[in-house]
Scaffold this active site. Structure first.
Site, mmCIF file in Angstrom:
data_model
loop_
_atom_site.group_PDB
_atom_site.id
_atom_site.type_symbol
_atom_site.label_atom_id
_atom_site.label_comp_id
_atom_site.label_asym_id
_atom_site.label_seq_id
_atom_site.Cartn_x
_atom_site.Cartn_y
_atom_site.Cartn_z
ATOM 1 N N LYS A 66 0.735 -1.333 -0.087
ATOM 2 C CA LYS A 66 -0.010 -0.069 0.025
ATOM 3 C C LYS A 66 0.997 1.251 0.106
ATOM 4 O O LYS A 66 0.675 2.127 -0.737
ATOM 5 C CB LYS A 66 -0.942 0.160 1.041
ATOM 6 C CG LYS A 66 -1.881 -0.940 1.160
ATOM 7 C CD LYS A 66 -2.925 -1.081 2.400
ATOM 8 C CE LYS A 66 -3.860 -2.241 2.401
ATOM 9 N NZ LYS A 66 -4.562 -2.242 3.822
ATOM 10 N N ALA A 96 -1.395 0.711 6.781
ATOM 11 C CA ALA A 96 -1.380 -0.428 7.657
ATOM 12 C C ALA A 96 -2.207 -1.475 7.164
ATOM 13 O O ALA A 96 -3.113 -1.340 6.234
ATOM 14 C CB ALA A 96 -2.237 0.094 8.803
ATOM 15 N N ASP A 97 -2.063 -2.713 7.608
ATOM 16 C CA ASP A 97 -3.047 -3.888 7.295
ATOM 17 C C ASP A 97 -3.175 -4.759 8.356
ATOM 18 O O ASP A 97 -1.982 -4.871 9.001
ATOM 19 C CB ASP A 97 -2.412 -4.837 5.951
ATOM 20 C CG ASP A 97 -3.466 -5.517 5.499
ATOM 21 O OD1 ASP A 97 -4.276 -4.990 4.335
ATOM 22 O OD2 ASP A 97 -3.609 -6.796 5.885
ATOM 23 N N THR A 98 -4.343 -5.359 8.473
ATOM 24 C CA THR A 98 -4.270 -6.349 9.591
ATOM 25 C C THR A 98 -4.924 -7.773 9.293
ATOM 26 O O THR A 98 -5.646 -7.929 8.420
ATOM 27 C CB THR A 98 -5.256 -5.955 10.800
ATOM 28 O OG1 THR A 98 -4.947 -4.468 11.211
ATOM 29 C CG2 THR A 98 -5.539 -6.704 11.917
#
Length: 188
Positions: free
Chosen positions: A53, A70-72
């Protein structure tokens, strides 16, 4: 404070930033494919996707901009439970999480185009056993399709069924705020 660009459409991430005192971050979602390459270990996937991203948005930065992506991911037995694409899949995720512990990992990338700080934060979440009625109630009353693992800890399910967390609560919401705040201080 420098101009902060949040490379995410997540309303939870925006809310958490605003609660940290960062008012009106510019929202600029990356809109990228989110593949899960086999060569990337499941516990490294969140940071891998946050980097993708960041890389997709980095060219659009101007002087003075800070980009936060961010990524979760939710990991159960080292298997990623993605955002469900159907009610059936959401129901399956919740059945699998019922009465068990799992890991929530968020990868965060903060950059001004020259300097980059990356963090990966892990939290263990333990669910009480869920009844079919609880699962049905949750799916029918809350938005589950936009959440990794098919649940939001800040929702009813977090109040009714999360017995214990070990680590950052805001990480489970999608943005580990203490780590983000620390990283932001390096750019001030």
């Amino acid at each position: 404070m420098r101009h902060l660009i949040l490379g995410s459409a997540s309303p939870r991430r925006r809310e958490l930033l605003e609660r940290l005192g960062i008012k009106d971050p510019e929202i600029r979602p990356a809109n990228i494919d989110e593949p899960h390459p086999e060569e990337v270990a499941p516990q490294d996937m969140a940071l891998f996707l946050a980097r993708r991203k960041s890389n997709a948005l980095r060219a659009g930065l101007s002087a003075g901009d800070l980009l936060l992506t961010a990524d979760t991911v939710v990991l159960l037995d080292d298997e990623i439970l993605d955002k469900p694409v159907s009610e059936e899949e959401a129901r399956d995720h919740l059945h699998r999480l019922s009465g068990r512990s799992h890991r929530v990992i968020t990868g965060v990338v903060l950059t001004d185009g020259t300097q980059t700080i990356e963090r990966s934060v892990e939290t263990e979440v333990s669910f009480a056993p869920l009844t079919e009625e609880m699962i049905t109630y949750y799916i029918s009353h809350f938005q589950v399709m936009d959440k990794a693992g098919g649940y939001g800890i800040q929702d009813w399910i977090g109040l009714a069924a999360v017995e214990r967390i070990n680590g950052s609560y805001t990480n489970v919401m999608g943005l580990p705020t203490a780590e983000v705040y620390s990283a932001l201080s390096h750019f001030l």
